[in-house]
Write a protein that holds these residues in place. Structure first.
Motif, short mmCIF file in Angstrom:
data_model
loop_
_atom_site.label_atom_id
_atom_site.label_comp_id
_atom_site.label_asym_id
_atom_site.label_seq_id
_atom_site.Cartn_x
_atom_site.Cartn_y
_atom_site.Cartn_z
N ARG A 117 33.52 -21.56 17.35
CA ARG A 117 34.31 -22.77 16.74
C ARG A 117 33.63 -24.13 17.02
O ARG A 117 33.40 -24.86 16.12
N TYR A 118 33.36 -24.53 18.19
CA TYR A 118 32.95 -25.67 18.58
C TYR A 118 31.61 -25.94 18.64
O TYR A 118 31.05 -27.09 18.53
N TYR A 120 29.14 -24.01 16.96
CA TYR A 120 28.59 -23.48 15.75
C TYR A 120 29.33 -24.22 14.61
O TYR A 120 28.74 -23.89 13.55
N HIS A 121 30.49 -24.60 14.66
CA HIS A 121 31.36 -25.16 13.81
C HIS A 121 31.69 -24.21 12.86
O HIS A 121 31.47 -24.51 11.46
#
Length: 168
Positions: A117-118, A120-121
Motif C-alpha cells: 500500500r505505502y 508501491y501505492h
C-alpha cells in the motif's frame, strides 16, 4: 574454523542461493510481487524445521532476491524482516511440522500489505492485501512447504547433519 561452523555456513549459503533462484523463477512468471504473489522460494521457509542455518539463509536469500528483482527500499527492508521473523518463528515451532509453517504466513500477511500500500501505492485496502498475501503464503509456505517437509524428512540427517547443527 570448526567443522560444524563450516557446515552451518555452507547450509545457509546454499539455502540463500536456492531462495534467490526460486524467487527469480517466480518473478519470470510475474508471481514474485504485487497484491497476489506466490513465491516458490517461500516453501523454503519450513527449512528451520530441519536446521537453524535456514534462518540466516532465508534472510540473506530474501534480501538478495528483493534487491535483484528491483523491489522498493521499504520492501527490501520490511520484506526481509518478515522473512526473518517467519524463519525464527518456524525454528521455534520446529517440534511440530504443521505449526512451523504458520510464522512465515502470519509475518508476511501482517507486514507485506503495508509495503504494497505505502511503498508501491497499489490501490486497495490493507485487509484485502492481508487476505491476498496470506493466501499466496498459504500456498507457498503451507502446501508446498509441507510437501517439502515430506520429501526431505526421510533424508534429513544426510542433508542437514541434524544432530550436530541442532546442538547450537
Amino acid at each position: 574454523m570448526n567443522h560444524n561452523r563450516v557446515i552451518y555456513i555452507a547450509h545457509a549459503g546454499i539455502i540463500a542461493a536456492i531462495y534467490v533462484v526460486l524467487t527469480a523463477l517466480a518473478a519470470g512468471f510475474n508471481l514474485a510481487s504485487g497484491a497476489i504473489q506466490v513465491r516458490f522460494s517461500e516453501a523454503l521457509t519450513i527449512l528451520p524445521f530441519f536446521t537453524p542455518a535456514a534462518i540466516p539463509g532465508l534472510t540473506i536469500g530474501c534480501l538478495l532476491s528483493n534487491i535483484l528483482t528491483g523491489c522498493a527500499l521499504p520492501d527490501v527492508i520490511f520484506g526481509t524482516l518478515a522473512t526473518f521473523i517467519g524463519a525464527v518463528g518456524s525454528y521455534m515451532l520446529r517440534k511440530n511440522r504443521w505449526l512451523c509453517s504458520l510464522p512465515p504466513i502470519l509475518s508476511n500477511a501482517l507486514i507485506i500489505p503495508f509495503v504494497l500500500r505505502y511503498a508501491y501505492h497499489i490501490p486497495g485496502s490493507i485487509p484485502f492485501f492481508m487476505l491476498t498475501v496470506g493466501a499466496g503464503e498459504v500456498i507457498s509456505c503451507f502446501i508446498f512447504g509441507q510437501i517439502l517437509i515430506s520429501v526431505l524428512n526421510p533424508i534429513r540427517d544426510t542433508i542437514f547433519n541434524a544432530d550436530e547443527l541442532n546442538k547450537k
